[in-house]
Design a protein around this motif. Sequence first.
Motif, PDB file in Angstrom:
ATOM      1  N   LEU A  70     -24.332  56.627  20.638  1.00 62.09           N
ATOM      2  CA  LEU A  70     -24.786  57.393  19.482  1.00 62.09           C
ATOM      3  C   LEU A  70     -24.541  58.891  19.653  1.00 62.09           C
ATOM      4  CD1 LEU A  70     -28.124  55.511  18.744  1.00 62.09           C
ATOM      5  CD2 LEU A  70     -26.077  55.516  17.319  1.00 62.09           C
ATOM      6  N   ARG A  71     -24.524  59.358  20.885  1.00 58.28           N
ATOM      7  CA  ARG A  71     -24.265  60.780  21.129  1.00 58.28           C
ATOM      8  C   ARG A  71     -22.822  61.158  20.814  1.00 58.28           C
ATOM      9  NH1 ARG A  71     -27.710  60.714  26.497  1.00 58.28           N
ATOM     10  NH2 ARG A  71     -29.654  61.688  25.808  1.00 58.28           N
ATOM     11  N   VAL A  72     -21.892  60.255  21.065  1.00 61.68           N
ATOM     12  CA  VAL A  72     -20.478  60.593  20.877  1.00 61.68           C
ATOM     13  C   VAL A  72     -19.937  60.116  19.541  1.00 61.68           C
ATOM     14  CG1 VAL A  72     -20.082  60.523  23.361  1.00 61.68           C
ATOM     15  CG2 VAL A  72     -19.646  58.473  21.993  1.00 61.68           C
ATOM     16  N   ALA A  73     -20.681  59.290  18.832  1.00 61.76           N
ATOM     17  CA  ALA A  73     -20.186  58.743  17.566  1.00 61.76           C
ATOM     18  C   ALA A  73     -20.060  59.840  16.518  1.00 61.76           C
ATOM     19  CB  ALA A  73     -21.127  57.645  17.068  1.00 61.76           C
ATOM     20  N   ARG A  74     -18.875  59.956  15.944  1.00 61.25           N
ATOM     21  CA  ARG A  74     -18.621  60.905  14.866  1.00 61.25           C
ATOM     22  C   ARG A  74     -17.933  60.160  13.729  1.00 61.25           C
ATOM     23  NH1 ARG A  74     -21.517  62.928  17.838  1.00 61.25           N
ATOM     24  NH2 ARG A  74     -21.447  64.997  18.832  1.00 61.25           N
ATOM     25  N   PHE A  75     -18.287  60.494  12.507  1.00 60.41           N
ATOM     26  CA  PHE A  75     -17.790  59.772  11.349  1.00 60.41           C
ATOM     27  C   PHE A  75     -17.144  60.744  10.369  1.00 60.41           C
ATOM     28  CE2 PHE A  75     -21.604  57.814  13.070  1.00 60.41           C
ATOM     29  CZ  PHE A  75     -21.178  56.529  13.341  1.00 60.41           C
ATOM     30  N   SER A  76     -16.203  60.238   9.589  1.00 61.85           N
ATOM     31  CA  SER A  76     -15.523  61.097   8.613  1.00 61.85           C
ATOM     32  C   SER A  76     -16.456  61.538   7.492  1.00 61.85           C
ATOM     33  CB  SER A  76     -14.310  60.369   8.025  1.00 61.85           C
ATOM     34  OG  SER A  76     -14.707  59.176   7.370  1.00 61.85           O
ATOM     35  N   LEU A  77     -17.621  60.887   7.348  1.00 66.62           N
ATOM     36  CA  LEU A  77     -18.597  61.277   6.332  1.00 66.62           C
ATOM     37  C   LEU A  77     -19.581  62.320   6.848  1.00 66.62           C
ATOM     38  CD1 LEU A  77     -19.444  57.806   4.727  1.00 66.62           C
ATOM     39  CD2 LEU A  77     -18.045  59.621   3.751  1.00 66.62           C
ATOM     40  N   ASP A  78     -19.481  62.707   8.117  1.00 69.69           N
ATOM     41  CA  ASP A  78     -20.454  63.638   8.692  1.00 69.69           C
ATOM     42  C   ASP A  78     -20.508  64.955   7.927  1.00 69.69           C
ATOM     43  OD1 ASP A  78     -21.291  61.877  10.559  1.00 69.69           O
ATOM     44  OD2 ASP A  78     -20.275  62.797  12.266  1.00 69.69           O
ATOM     45  N   ASP A  79     -19.342  65.508   7.576  1.00 72.04           N
ATOM     46  CA  ASP A  79     -19.320  66.787   6.865  1.00 72.04           C
ATOM     47  C   ASP A  79     -19.991  66.668   5.497  1.00 72.04           C
ATOM     48  OD1 ASP A  79     -18.091  68.023   8.949  1.00 72.04           O
ATOM     49  OD2 ASP A  79     -16.075  67.902   8.123  1.00 72.04           O
ATOM     50  N   LEU A  80     -19.770  65.545   4.818  1.00 78.37           N
ATOM     51  CA  LEU A  80     -20.409  65.322   3.517  1.00 78.37           C
ATOM     52  C   LEU A  80     -21.920  65.237   3.673  1.00 78.37           C
ATOM     53  CD1 LEU A  80     -20.400  64.635   0.497  1.00 78.37           C
ATOM     54  CD2 LEU A  80     -19.969  62.246   1.121  1.00 78.37           C
ATOM     55  N   ILE A  81     -22.370  64.474   4.673  1.00 81.75           N
ATOM     56  CA  ILE A  81     -23.812  64.330   4.902  1.00 81.75           C
ATOM     57  C   ILE A  81     -24.424  65.673   5.251  1.00 81.75           C
ATOM     58  CG2 ILE A  81     -25.543  63.273   6.392  1.00 81.75           C
ATOM     59  CD1 ILE A  81     -23.692  60.846   6.612  1.00 81.75           C
ATOM     60  N   LEU A  82     -23.742  66.430   6.116  1.00 85.18           N
ATOM     61  CA  LEU A  82     -24.247  67.742   6.495  1.00 85.18           C
ATOM     62  C   LEU A  82     -24.360  68.652   5.280  1.00 85.18           C
ATOM     63  CD1 LEU A  82     -25.079  69.724   8.703  1.00 85.18           C
ATOM     64  CD2 LEU A  82     -22.668  70.293   9.006  1.00 85.18           C
ATOM     65  N   GLY A  83     -23.375  68.589   4.367  1.00 86.88           N
ATOM     66  CA  GLY A  83     -23.439  69.398   3.163  1.00 86.88           C
ATOM     67  C   GLY A  83     -24.599  69.010   2.264  1.00 86.88           C
ATOM     68  N   LEU A  84     -24.849  67.711   2.130  1.00 87.23           N
ATOM     69  CA  LEU A  84     -25.945  67.249   1.282  1.00 87.23           C
ATOM     70  C   LEU A  84     -27.303  67.629   1.852  1.00 87.23           C
ATOM     71  CD1 LEU A  84     -24.633  63.674   0.377  1.00 87.23           C
ATOM     72  CD2 LEU A  84     -24.746  65.647  -1.147  1.00 87.23           C
ATOM     73  N   LEU A  85     -27.409  67.614   3.184  1.00 86.19           N
ATOM     74  CA  LEU A  85     -28.702  67.840   3.826  1.00 86.19           C
ATOM     75  C   LEU A  85     -28.843  69.247   4.385  1.00 86.19           C
ATOM     76  CD1 LEU A  85     -29.069  64.457   5.734  1.00 86.19           C
ATOM     77  CD2 LEU A  85     -29.899  65.059   3.473  1.00 86.19           C
ATOM     78  N   LYS A  86     -27.879  70.121   4.088  1.00 88.64           N
ATOM     79  CA  LYS A  86     -27.893  71.475   4.646  1.00 88.64           C
ATOM     80  C   LYS A  86     -29.220  72.209   4.410  1.00 88.64           C
ATOM     81  CE  LYS A  86     -25.136  75.705   4.924  1.00 88.64           C
ATOM     82  NZ  LYS A  86     -23.936  76.410   4.428  1.00 88.64           N
ATOM     83  N   PRO A  87     -29.835  72.102   3.223  1.00 93.97           N
ATOM     84  CA  PRO A  87     -31.118  72.791   3.041  1.00 93.97           C
ATOM     85  C   PRO A  87     -32.191  72.364   4.036  1.00 93.97           C
ATOM     86  CG  PRO A  87     -30.217  72.115   0.922  1.00 93.97           C
ATOM     87  CD  PRO A  87     -29.371  71.474   1.979  1.00 93.97           C
ATOM     88  N   LYS A  88     -32.102  71.138   4.532  1.00 89.90           N
ATOM     89  CA  LYS A  88     -33.101  70.637   5.473  1.00 89.90           C
ATOM     90  C   LYS A  88     -32.733  70.973   6.910  1.00 89.90           C
ATOM     91  CE  LYS A  88     -34.093  66.841   2.341  1.00 89.90           C
ATOM     92  NZ  LYS A  88     -35.343  67.465   1.855  1.00 89.90           N
ATOM     93  N   TRP A  89     -31.462  71.421   7.136  1.00 94.70           N
ATOM     94  CA  TRP A  89     -30.999  71.685   8.494  1.00 94.70           C
ATOM     95  C   TRP A  89     -30.806  73.180   8.755  1.00 94.70           C
ATOM     96  CZ3 TRP A  89     -26.812  67.470   9.900  1.00 94.70           C
ATOM     97  CH2 TRP A  89     -27.466  66.246  10.034  1.00 94.70           C
ATOM     98  N   GLN A  90     -31.320  74.025   7.908  1.00 93.95           N
ATOM     99  CA  GLN A  90     -31.177  75.458   8.121  1.00 93.95           C
ATOM    100  C   GLN A  90     -32.099  75.912   9.254  1.00 93.95           C
ATOM    101  OE1 GLN A  90     -31.906  77.160   4.280  1.00 93.95           O
ATOM    102  NE2 GLN A  90     -29.815  76.851   3.575  1.00 93.95           N
ATOM    103  N   GLY A  91     -31.794  77.093   9.816  1.00 93.41           N
ATOM    104  CA  GLY A  91     -32.625  77.611  10.889  1.00 93.41           C
ATOM    105  C   GLY A  91     -31.932  77.549  12.235  1.00 93.41           C
ATOM    106  N   GLY A  92     -30.618  77.306  12.265  1.00 89.56           N
ATOM    107  CA  GLY A  92     -29.884  77.361  13.516  1.00 89.56           C
ATOM    108  C   GLY A  92     -29.756  76.045  14.243  1.00 89.56           C
TER     109      GLY A  92
END
Length: 236
Positions: free
Chosen positions: A156-178
């Motif tokens: 799970l630590r090394v798993a990366r998916f092509s949807l990661d950037d999309l998920i990060l964009g959708l959840l960015k407001p919840k992941w702010q703060g560094g």
Amino acid sequence: MVLGLVGACLGVRRDDLVGQASLAQDFGVATRTDAEGVLLVDYHTAQAPDGPRISAFRRRTGRLPATRREELRCTVDAKGNPAALETQLSQRQYRCDSAFAIALWLRREPAAWSLERVAEALASPTFIPFAGRRSAALALPFQPLLLDAEDPVAALRVARFSLDDLILGLLKPKWQGGGTKRTFRWEGDWKGLVPDRTETRRDQVVSRSRWQFIQRDEHVLVERVEAEATDVVEPA
């Protein structure tokens, strides 16, 4: 719920007791929580015959009502007059704006399904997968990966998916703060894996038809990570 989703993708029916038992016995499960999301509460009201009328129907027919129409017929008394329905109130809870990565591994050989077959089923499900109820549809499709790792948390630590950037964009407001935190949960003992705590859950299936479950231990580890885009590993 994870094994239920896998079973739906594989085409395992609820009344397939052998298939349900194989899911519970063959696969180990670990999860990585990237975003817990928010809890939504849905208020429900439903009308149904009371317990004695359902019991009378079962004594008369040897089974429970198979359809809503049969269930409503239970409310008709011996003279053919409609009887009162019993109103049931419930509150159902859902997770919104949450993101998870899930690791599966075989706990025994031979297994009913290989990991390759599971990956194929996740990419092309037999039944429509949903999270608990049909109204709780998944926002994004599954993206299965086949990885070699020493333990499920390492995978799970090394798993990366092509949807990661999309998920990060959708959840960015919840992941702010560094940065953000990731919570790993897994079962079984693995060399080198030291959890922050261990929780006991009663969700290990014994009998799907009788709704019988036994306890299992689930280990929990919380790590803080930077909320940055990472390299993408395409599915194997």
